[in-house]
Design an enzyme around this catalytic site. Structure first.
Site, PDB file in Angstrom:
ATOM      1  N   GLU A 280      56.634  30.749  51.644  1.00 35.21           N
ATOM      2  CA  GLU A 280      55.566  29.996  50.998  1.00 35.21           C
ATOM      3  C   GLU A 280      56.048  29.396  49.670  1.00 35.21           C
ATOM      4  O   GLU A 280      55.712  28.254  49.340  1.00 35.21           O
ATOM      5  CB  GLU A 280      54.365  30.915  50.774  1.00 35.21           C
ATOM      6  CG  GLU A 280      53.132  30.169  50.339  1.00 35.21           C
ATOM      7  CD  GLU A 280      51.847  31.000  50.477  1.00 35.21           C
ATOM      8  OE1 GLU A 280      51.805  31.915  51.321  1.00 35.21           O
ATOM      9  OE2 GLU A 280      50.901  30.714  49.741  1.00 35.21           O
ATOM     10  N   CYS A 300      47.010  33.194  53.333  1.00 32.20           N
ATOM     11  CA  CYS A 300      47.112  34.583  53.802  1.00 32.20           C
ATOM     12  C   CYS A 300      45.767  35.140  54.233  1.00 32.20           C
ATOM     13  O   CYS A 300      45.700  36.079  55.008  1.00 32.20           O
ATOM     14  CB  CYS A 300      47.621  35.491  52.687  1.00 32.20           C
ATOM     15  SG  CYS A 300      49.134  34.928  51.975  1.00 32.20           S
ATOM     16  N   SER A 320      49.115  26.098  52.859  1.00 31.98           N
ATOM     17  CA  SER A 320      50.485  26.441  53.230  1.00 31.98           C
ATOM     18  C   SER A 320      50.508  26.647  54.743  1.00 31.98           C
ATOM     19  O   SER A 320      49.568  27.197  55.313  1.00 31.98           O
ATOM     20  CB  SER A 320      50.886  27.726  52.521  1.00 31.98           C
ATOM     21  OG  SER A 320      51.947  28.331  53.210  1.00 31.98           O
ATOM     22  N   LYS A 359      40.750  40.013  59.671  1.00 29.08           N
ATOM     23  CA  LYS A 359      42.065  40.174  60.304  1.00 29.08           C
ATOM     24  C   LYS A 359      41.917  40.468  61.793  1.00 29.08           C
ATOM     25  O   LYS A 359      42.780  40.144  62.597  1.00 29.08           O
ATOM     26  CB  LYS A 359      42.844  41.300  59.628  1.00 29.08           C
ATOM     27  CG  LYS A 359      43.358  40.941  58.250  1.00 29.08           C
ATOM     28  CD  LYS A 359      44.598  40.057  58.312  1.00 29.08           C
ATOM     29  CE  LYS A 359      44.960  39.550  56.927  1.00 29.08           C
ATOM     30  NZ  LYS A 359      45.909  38.437  56.975  1.00 29.08           N
ATOM     31  N   GLU A 362      41.462  37.154  63.206  1.00 25.48           N
ATOM     32  CA  GLU A 362      42.710  36.394  63.108  1.00 25.48           C
ATOM     33  C   GLU A 362      43.672  36.749  64.237  1.00 25.48           C
ATOM     34  O   GLU A 362      44.268  35.877  64.872  1.00 25.48           O
ATOM     35  CB  GLU A 362      43.374  36.663  61.756  1.00 25.48           C
ATOM     36  CG  GLU A 362      44.653  35.855  61.531  1.00 25.48           C
ATOM     37  CD  GLU A 362      45.398  36.264  60.264  1.00 25.48           C
ATOM     38  OE1 GLU A 362      45.511  37.485  59.999  1.00 25.48           O
ATOM     39  OE2 GLU A 362      45.880  35.371  59.547  1.00 25.48           O
ATOM     40  N   GLU A 367      46.386  30.595  68.483  1.00 27.11           N
ATOM     41  CA  GLU A 367      47.719  30.264  67.971  1.00 27.11           C
ATOM     42  C   GLU A 367      48.628  31.479  67.910  1.00 27.11           C
ATOM     43  O   GLU A 367      49.844  31.342  67.846  1.00 27.11           O
ATOM     44  CB  GLU A 367      47.649  29.700  66.539  1.00 27.11           C
ATOM     45  CG  GLU A 367      46.732  28.540  66.305  1.00 27.11           C
ATOM     46  CD  GLU A 367      45.345  29.003  65.922  1.00 27.11           C
ATOM     47  OE1 GLU A 367      44.587  29.345  66.859  1.00 27.11           O
ATOM     48  OE2 GLU A 367      45.009  29.027  64.737  1.00 27.11           O
ATOM     49  N   CYS A 504      42.135  41.840  48.565  1.00 28.13           N
ATOM     50  CA  CYS A 504      42.075  42.674  49.768  1.00 28.13           C
ATOM     51  C   CYS A 504      41.669  44.116  49.481  1.00 28.13           C
ATOM     52  O   CYS A 504      41.139  44.799  50.353  1.00 28.13           O
ATOM     53  CB  CYS A 504      43.414  42.676  50.481  1.00 28.13           C
ATOM     54  SG  CYS A 504      44.062  41.022  50.723  1.00 28.13           S
TER      55      CYS A 504
END
Lengths: 682, 175
Positions: A280, A300, A320, A359, A362, A367, A504
């Protein structure tokens, strides 16, 4: 002259200093006033009626919604106040399904706690017999309305802190529930799965989706090799489930416990965070030197990513392209571990332990599947892991610490910082400093990116390069920054966004804590983790270097791109909705105008209006249908073709018109009519 | 005459176009202000006789607010309906005076006449919707019934059947 104002609470005289309400002063008098609906960071709601007190001259009042005044005399414990408070709690209990032993929150439920504290041994009121369906469809969050006490904390967190507003009160009076519009599942609405509602919920109405059974199954399967990665924020919070102070760094015990559970290899997501820093920061330096796609946003945080996809698709190019550390770890593990562990790829199961409900979502994004195999198979929450430890009966606090496995368990302090808001920026700066100045960085702490403010701005000069950074947490603040960028008022180079306040460490899948200082303590825990490690810069991680040499090749190179980078596209907020304006059954030509948020803002409704007018004024509905009325031009408004960055979008049959305006749309429609006319004549 | 049915489809399509144009006009009239949500919902409901789901989603976009919030407001007020209503909305008063004078008997008579029940408020042909309301303020006429804009007082079994039959007749006979 003494201007100091005073209030008297239960006979104790206290000075009033900027407190917004009497409740804050009651707490200052060291009285833990019971409440469900009061959170200092949210608006005052006054729904639970538990913080009542007798205020002289005002009668019984809720202290959360009463501003303090000079000379006020407050009694929090009169017979009447105690009686009212108890009845109010009994009424809440009557609305609750009291399924405590099987509830995910039975160990830290505020309703249980207050019931005990107020000495209520039975609820005299008849239970309501309505049973609401439990929403289990989302990958991240389970919503059980039967346990809801309607305090509204989740609604306000979602609306005020995150500006998403996926849930709200529905109906009224005794029929009130909380949920998304039209009784939809959280899986089908704009929820970004940050889990702040879970964190705010005082009971078990909103809980992280457990995946412990899937993980146990993999562990029990002898043909599988189960490796686990643990996110930085987990190590400073998991101890809370076993009686330790928030912020206690219990990395060693956590690893030991996981070994006992039966994970074959225990790795650290911070290793992948070190990789993220290098990728990154390199991407950022390249963009900065070329002056392209700035500001660069971090990517992130999966809740932030979904938020951008839904609300700011035009800024997706600024994100990013790096995968989050969890996903970098997953794809790298599936690539290199089969050879290292001498197993077949099909037999490798990658589990992650995350402080985050998003998460879980995710890991299931399309993808992040390769050859129909997920990069990360299962995502446990911090509290999920603690439940596995508890189920085994492991005495967590007594365990002798053990260490992570190599190579993917080795990290630098920079990788651990990812757990805190500001951590990603600090880690990137430790890399960028050396890259841009050519000097070795000796003082590694960048204190200007640390802190509690929702938006922190840092100006600094690295070599000849001037940088302006913004560190943002909570999505309301992120929205503010995005709006600034949209109107062109931004000079930032790098913007770090974490959806959860504090980062987090305060994620939706962390243990729910009632310690007023838990967040500060966990934040401190992460910084002390960094201090305890020998290496503080990602570029110094020897195993990261090795991975580049042996697998990835060049930083930002082809292989690195394949494994560590991804892409983002606009996303529908609400699934599948079309406004059939004309409702023609079998139109020959279909005109669909997107009226999703982005297209709408770019004037889609004006195109729609003109198209409707054009069609009806020129009787195009039937001009096309030479043989009968059923062949007509139909105009529809739809929600989102998911290419918002090129909006407004109009689709005429299979022709997609991007950056559409009325003239363009009309031209295409006329062409289609012409073509269709030719066909008919033949 | 074979085109009649198709013409009907055609007319309906044009009505829908006009309705949606109206929705856009309404939000424009109130300058996309969130604070005018209730007024906007009222006017939209006047257009459609209820609040269709996709129109609420459109309003959420136009007013830049979450659908859940609009849905919350729409379900809070009894005035708003999320279900399509019939052409004739029958409101039977069930306030104290009407209740005592037998408004429930009236409701039951209507249930029987229109083949409705407690969970089914609208007839299949979308002609009638039956609702009960609390006090229309015409207690002297109890039991009171309102059909769209027309008010009927002291409605008994016989009278209610006459009222409904006359509407059906005006609409072109029983189907």
């Amino acid at each position: 002259m003494d201007n100091q104002k005073y209030i008297t609470i239960d006979g104790i005289k206290l000075p009033i200093e900027n407190e917004r309400n009497v409740l804050e002063l009651v707490r200052k008098a060291d009285i833990e006033m019971p409440t469900f609906c009061y959170h200092s960071e949210l608006s005052v709601y006054g729904a639970c009626r538990l913080c009542v007190a007798d205020i002289e001259g005002m009668g019984i009042q809720t202290t959360c919604s009463t501003p303090p005044r000079d000379g006020m005399i407050v009694s929090t414990n009169t017979a009447e106040v105690r009686q009212i408070r108890k009845v109010n709690l009994e009424l809440l209990l009557a609305n609750h399904d009291i399924s405590c032993p099987t509830c995910a929150r039975s160990n830290n439920c505020k309703l249980q706690d207050l019931t005990r504290r107020l000495g209520i041994t039975k609820s005299r009121f008849k239970k309501t017999d309505k049973v609401h369906p439990v929403d289990r469809k989302s990958r991240s969050i389970i919503h059980d309305p039967n346990k809801c006490v309607l305090c509204g904390d989740c609604v306000r967190v979602c609306k005020e802190i995150q500006t998403v507003g996926a849930i709200d009160f529905v109906q009224r009076g005794s029929n009130t529930t909380v949920g998304p519009a039209y009784g939809k599942s959280l899986a089908d609405v704009e929820c970004v799965y940050c889990g702040q509602c879970v964190r705010a919920c005082p009971v078990g109405a909103l809980t992280p989706r457990p995946e412990t059974e899937e993980v146990w199954k993999a562990i029990h399967d002898k043909t599988k090799t189960v490796v686990v990665q643990v996110a930085p924020a987990v190590r400073v919070a998991i101890g809370e489930e076993f009686g330790l102070e928030p912020g206690t760094v219990s990395t060693g015990q956590m690893v030991a416990a996981m070994k006992r559970i039966g994970f074959d290899q225990i790795y650290d997501t911070s290793f992948a965070a070190d990789l993220t820093v290098i990728e990154e920061a390199t991407e950022f330096i390249t963009r900065k030197l070329k002056g392209e796609k700035l500001p660069q946003f971090t990517s992130c945080c999966p809740a932030w990513v979904k938020f951008t996809e839904q609300y700011y698709p035009e800024l997706l190019g600024n994100l990013s392209t790096c995968k989050s550390p969890q996903q970098m770890f997953g794809s790298l593990a599936k690539e290199i571990l089969p050879a290292i562990l001498k197993i077949r790829k099909e037999d490798l199961v990658v589990v992650s332990v995350m402080p985050c409900t998003a998460k879980k979502f995710e890991a299931k994004r399309d993808e992040f599947y390769k050859d129909e195999m997920a990069d990360v198979d299962h995502v446990l929450s911090t509290e999920g892991l603690s439940k596995m430890i508890a189920e085994m009966g492991i005495q967590f606090a007594k365990l002798a610490p053990e260490s992570f496995d190599l190579p993917l368990g080795f990290k630098t302090g920079a990788g651990v910082l990812f757990g805190n808001s500001g951590g990603v920026s600090e880690a990137v700066l430790r890399f960028a400093y050396e890259k841009l100045t050519g000097e070795t960085l000796s003082k590694v702490d960048f204190k200007m990116v640390r802190g509690k403010e929702g938006i922190r701005i840092a100006d600094l000069e690295l070599g000849k390069v001037k940088l302006k950074l913004a560190v943002v947490h909570s999505l309301a603040n992120a929205r503010q920054i995005c709006e600034e960028i949209k109107i062109g008022n931004s000079e930032y180079d790098l913007i770090e966004v974490m959806a959860c306040p504090g980062g987090c460490v305060n994620g939706g899948a962390q243990p729910v804590s009632f310690d007023p200082d838990y967040l500060e303590k966990r934040t401190k825990g992460i910084y002390s983790c960094d201090k305890q490690l020998q290496l503080h810069k990602s570029q110094e991680n020897p195993y990261v270097k090795e991975v580049y040499q042996q697998v990835l090749g060049e930083v930002g190179g082809h292989k690195a791109h394949e494994l560590l980078h991804t892409h983002f596209t606009g996303r529908q907020r609400i699934k599948n909705q079309t406004i059939n304006i004309r409702n023609t059954q079998h139109p020959k030509i279909e005109v669909c105008v997107c009226v999703g948020t982005n297209c709408y803002n770019k004037g889609a409704h004006k195109i729609l209006k003109k198209m409707m007018k054009y069609v009806s004024e020129n009787k195009l509905e039937d001009r096309v249908g030479f043989e009968g009325h059923e062949d007509m031009v139909d105009v529809k408004a739809t929600f989102c073709f998911e290419c918002c960055e090129r909006g407004p979008v109009v689709r005429i049959n299979n022709k997609i018109i991007e950056h559409a305006d009325y003239a363009k749309a009309k031209e295409v429609l006329d062409q289609e009519i012409f073509v269709y006319g030719e066909l008919m004549e033949k | 005459m074979e085109n009649t049915l198709l013409d009907e489809v055609f007319i309906e399509a044009n009505v829908k176009t006009r309705q949606f144009e109206k929705v856009i006009e309404i939000v424009e009239k109130y300058k996309f202000q969130k604070s005018r949500l209730i007024t906007i919902l009222q006017e939209v409901q006047e257009e459609y006789r209820y609040l269709p789901q996709e129109v609420l989603t459109f309003l959420a976009t136009a007013l830049d607010m979450p659908v859940a919030e609009i849905y919350g407001v729409a379900t809070f007020y009894a005035h708003f309906s999320l279900e399509a209503k019939g052409k004739y909305v029958i409101k039977v008063c069930n306030g104290t005076a009407c209740h005592v004078k037998g408004s429930m008997k009236l409701v039951n008579a209507l249930f029987k006449k229109l083949k409705l029940n407690e969970n089914k408020h609208t007839t299949d042909d979308m002609m009638f919707t039956l609702e009960t309301v609390s006090c229309l303020g015409a207690c002297g006429l109890a039991p009171v019934m309102v059909v769209n804009e027309s008010i009927y007082g002291q409605v008994g079994d016989k009278k209610v059947n006459e009222i409904i039959d006359s509407i059906i007749e005006a609409e072109g006979g029983a189907k």
